[in-house]
Motif scaffolding. Structure first.
Motif, mmCIF file in Angstrom:
data_model
loop_
_atom_site.group_PDB
_atom_site.id
_atom_site.type_symbol
_atom_site.label_atom_id
_atom_site.label_comp_id
_atom_site.label_asym_id
_atom_site.label_seq_id
_atom_site.Cartn_x
_atom_site.Cartn_y
_atom_site.Cartn_z
ATOM 1 N N TRP A 43 -9.942 61.502 -76.646
ATOM 2 C CA TRP A 43 -10.908 61.890 -75.611
ATOM 3 C C TRP A 43 -11.718 63.098 -76.096
ATOM 4 C CZ3 TRP A 43 -10.256 60.724 -69.980
ATOM 5 C CH2 TRP A 43 -11.172 61.402 -69.178
ATOM 6 N N THR A 44 -11.039 64.095 -76.627
ATOM 7 C CA THR A 44 -11.714 65.304 -77.121
ATOM 8 C C THR A 44 -12.636 64.981 -78.288
ATOM 9 O OG1 THR A 44 -9.796 66.586 -76.442
ATOM 10 C CG2 THR A 44 -11.304 67.635 -77.973
ATOM 11 N N ARG A 45 -12.191 64.099 -79.188
ATOM 12 C CA ARG A 45 -13.053 63.710 -80.310
ATOM 13 C C ARG A 45 -14.308 63.005 -79.809
ATOM 14 N NH1 ARG A 45 -9.942 60.502 -84.724
ATOM 15 N NH2 ARG A 45 -9.701 59.179 -82.921
ATOM 16 N N ALA A 46 -14.191 62.172 -78.789
ATOM 17 C CA ALA A 46 -15.358 61.466 -78.243
ATOM 18 C C ALA A 46 -16.330 62.450 -77.601
ATOM 19 C CB ALA A 46 -14.919 60.410 -77.233
ATOM 20 N N VAL A 47 -15.822 63.431 -76.883
ATOM 21 C CA VAL A 47 -16.687 64.455 -76.274
ATOM 22 C C VAL A 47 -17.422 65.238 -77.361
ATOM 23 C CG1 VAL A 47 -16.673 66.617 -74.958
ATOM 24 C CG2 VAL A 47 -15.367 64.656 -74.144
ATOM 25 N N ASP A 48 -16.695 65.650 -78.394
ATOM 26 C CA ASP A 48 -17.320 66.391 -79.491
ATOM 27 C C ASP A 48 -18.350 65.536 -80.231
ATOM 28 O OD1 ASP A 48 -15.893 68.645 -78.897
ATOM 29 O OD2 ASP A 48 -14.370 68.333 -80.444
ATOM 30 N N ALA A 49 -18.085 64.254 -80.374
ATOM 31 C CA ALA A 49 -19.026 63.361 -81.050
ATOM 32 C C ALA A 49 -20.327 63.231 -80.258
ATOM 33 C CB ALA A 49 -18.396 61.983 -81.262
ATOM 34 N N THR A 50 -20.245 63.156 -78.932
ATOM 35 C CA THR A 50 -21.482 63.081 -78.143
ATOM 36 C C THR A 50 -22.278 64.382 -78.237
ATOM 37 O OG1 THR A 50 -20.334 63.730 -76.118
ATOM 38 C CG2 THR A 50 -20.642 61.376 -76.498
ATOM 39 N N ARG A 51 -21.591 65.495 -78.253
ATOM 40 C CA ARG A 51 -22.287 66.789 -78.401
ATOM 41 C C ARG A 51 -22.982 66.875 -79.756
ATOM 42 N NH1 ARG A 51 -17.412 70.502 -76.151
ATOM 43 N NH2 ARG A 51 -17.663 69.977 -73.954
ATOM 44 N N ALA A 52 -22.279 66.484 -80.806
ATOM 45 C CA ALA A 52 -22.871 66.527 -82.144
ATOM 46 C C ALA A 52 -24.035 65.539 -82.254
ATOM 47 C CB ALA A 52 -21.818 66.217 -83.198
ATOM 48 N N GLY A 53 -23.884 64.372 -81.639
ATOM 49 C CA GLY A 53 -24.958 63.383 -81.663
ATOM 50 C C GLY A 53 -26.197 63.860 -80.930
ATOM 51 N N ALA A 54 -26.012 64.490 -79.784
ATOM 52 C CA ALA A 54 -27.161 65.017 -79.031
ATOM 53 C C ALA A 54 -27.841 66.141 -79.805
ATOM 54 C CB ALA A 54 -26.707 65.499 -77.661
ATOM 55 N N ARG A 55 -27.057 66.994 -80.416
ATOM 56 C CA ARG A 55 -27.628 68.086 -81.232
ATOM 57 C C ARG A 55 -28.406 67.518 -82.408
ATOM 58 N NH1 ARG A 55 -30.267 72.396 -81.943
ATOM 59 N NH2 ARG A 55 -29.698 73.599 -83.762
ATOM 60 N N TYR A 56 -27.852 66.534 -83.076
ATOM 61 C CA TYR A 56 -28.537 65.921 -84.211
ATOM 62 C C TYR A 56 -29.817 65.226 -83.754
ATOM 63 C CZ TYR A 56 -29.416 63.210 -88.388
ATOM 64 O OH TYR A 56 -30.012 62.678 -89.502
ATOM 65 N N ALA A 57 -29.761 64.535 -82.630
ATOM 66 C CA ALA A 57 -30.929 63.785 -82.151
ATOM 67 C C ALA A 57 -32.059 64.690 -81.697
ATOM 68 C CB ALA A 57 -30.520 62.857 -81.009
ATOM 69 N N GLU A 125 -36.012 66.000 -73.771
ATOM 70 C CA GLU A 125 -34.559 66.069 -73.703
ATOM 71 C C GLU A 125 -33.984 64.788 -74.268
ATOM 72 O OE1 GLU A 125 -33.580 66.680 -69.583
ATOM 73 O OE2 GLU A 125 -33.559 64.553 -69.163
ATOM 74 N N VAL A 126 -32.827 64.924 -74.877
ATOM 75 C CA VAL A 126 -32.139 63.781 -75.467
ATOM 76 C C VAL A 126 -30.753 63.704 -74.860
ATOM 77 C CG1 VAL A 126 -31.169 62.830 -77.582
ATOM 78 C CG2 VAL A 126 -33.395 63.916 -77.643
ATOM 79 N N THR A 127 -30.373 62.512 -74.450
ATOM 80 C CA THR A 127 -29.037 62.271 -73.923
ATOM 81 C C THR A 127 -28.360 61.227 -74.800
ATOM 82 O OG1 THR A 127 -29.771 62.738 -71.674
ATOM 83 C CG2 THR A 127 -27.710 61.538 -71.919
ATOM 84 N N VAL A 128 -27.216 61.576 -75.330
ATOM 85 C CA VAL A 128 -26.424 60.645 -76.129
ATOM 86 C C VAL A 128 -25.188 60.281 -75.312
ATOM 87 C CG1 VAL A 128 -25.110 60.332 -78.259
ATOM 88 C CG2 VAL A 128 -27.269 61.573 -78.301
ATOM 89 N N SER A 156 -23.783 63.614 -73.269
ATOM 90 C CA SER A 156 -24.193 64.968 -73.591
ATOM 91 C C SER A 156 -25.710 65.008 -73.682
ATOM 92 C CB SER A 156 -23.571 65.415 -74.915
ATOM 93 O OG SER A 156 -23.888 66.762 -75.169
ATOM 94 N N THR A 157 -26.305 66.017 -73.081
ATOM 95 C CA THR A 157 -27.770 66.164 -73.049
ATOM 96 C C THR A 157 -28.160 67.481 -73.692
ATOM 97 O OG1 THR A 157 -27.901 64.862 -71.022
ATOM 98 C CG2 THR A 157 -29.808 66.232 -71.557
ATOM 99 N N ARG A 158 -29.183 67.430 -74.521
ATOM 100 C CA ARG A 158 -29.761 68.632 -75.136
ATOM 101 C C ARG A 158 -31.245 68.656 -74.849
ATOM 102 N NH1 ARG A 158 -25.822 72.134 -77.047
ATOM 103 N NH2 ARG A 158 -24.204 70.872 -77.975
ATOM 104 N N VAL A 159 -31.774 69.856 -74.709
ATOM 105 C CA VAL A 159 -33.194 70.049 -74.425
ATOM 106 C C VAL A 159 -33.829 70.702 -75.644
ATOM 107 C CG1 VAL A 159 -34.848 71.170 -72.895
ATOM 108 C CG2 VAL A 159 -32.700 70.299 -71.974
#
Length: 166
Positions: A43-57, A125-128, A156-159
Motif C-alpha cells: 500500500w505504501t509503495r503504491a502511494v509513493d509511486a503515485t506521488r513520484a508519477g505526479a511529480r514526474y508528469a 495540474e496533473v493527477t496520477v 496524487s495531484t501536483r500543480v
C-alpha cells in the motif's frame, strides 16, 4: 505414592497434545500478521509511486497532446498508460512499485484555479491514479481461499508553477 506415579504417567502426552492443538493456530496468527505487514508495505509503495508519477508528469513533457486543453472552460484530458505512451512515467513509478501494471495507471491533465486571473499561461495540474491494481496474498492461497486482493485506488495531484505572477 503409587497414585501420583500413575497420574503422571497418564498425563505424559497431554503437553504434546496441547502443543499439537495450539501450534497451528499460533503459526497461522504469526503468518497473518506478516501478511498484513506485506499488504501495508505494498500500500505504501503504491502511494509513493503515485506521488513520484505526479511529480514526474508535472515537471516533464506531457504524455499526451495537451494543446486542446481549454482553461476558460472546465476541461481535462485523461490518458490510460496501457498504450505505451507513458514509458518514462511508468519507469519512474516502477522504480518504487515493481508490480504496477500500466493498464491500471491513468494520468489526468487539467487546469488549476490557482494563479492570478490575467495569466496568459494558466496553471496546469496533473493527477496520477492507480485503479484496480491486484495484489496476490500468500496465506489465503496456501489454505485454499482466493488469494487475489484489489487494492483501493490511489491518487496524487501536483500543480505546476505560476511563472507569470506579477
Amino acid at each position: 505414592m503409587v497414585n501420583k506415579f500413575l497420574s503422571r504417567k497418564r498425563e505424559r502426552g497431554a503437553t504434546m497434545v496441547e502443543m499439537a492443538l495450539t501450534l497451528p493456530l499460533f503459526l497461522l496468527l504469526i503468518f497473518a500478521i506478516i501478511e498484513l505487514a506485506l499488504v501495508i508495505f505494498t500500500w505504501t509503495r503504491a502511494v509513493d509511486a503515485t506521488r513520484a508519477g505526479a511529480r514526474y508528469a508535472i515537471v516533464n513533457d506531457p504524455v499526451t497532446d495537451i494543446s486542446t486543453l481549454d482553461c476558460s472552460a472546465v476541461t481535462d484530458l485523461t490518458v490510460t498508460c496501457d498504450s505505451g505512451n507513458c514509458t518514462d512515467l511508468m519507469n519512474q513509478m516502477n522504480a518504487l512499485y515493481k508490480d504496477l501494471e500500466a493498464a491500471n495507471v491513468t494520468v489526468r491533465y487539467g487546469c488549476s484555479s490557482t494563479g492570478f486571473s490575467g495569466n496568459p499561461r494558466p496553471v496546469r495540474e496533473v493527477t496520477v491514479s492507480i485503479v484496480g491494481q491486484e495484489y496476490e496474498l500468500v496465506l489465503p492461497g496456501v489454505i485454499g481461499l482466493d488469494p487475489s486482493l484489489t487494492l483501493p485506488s490511489f491518487t496524487s495531484t501536483r500543480v505546476s508553477e505560476d511563472l507569470n505572477t506579477p
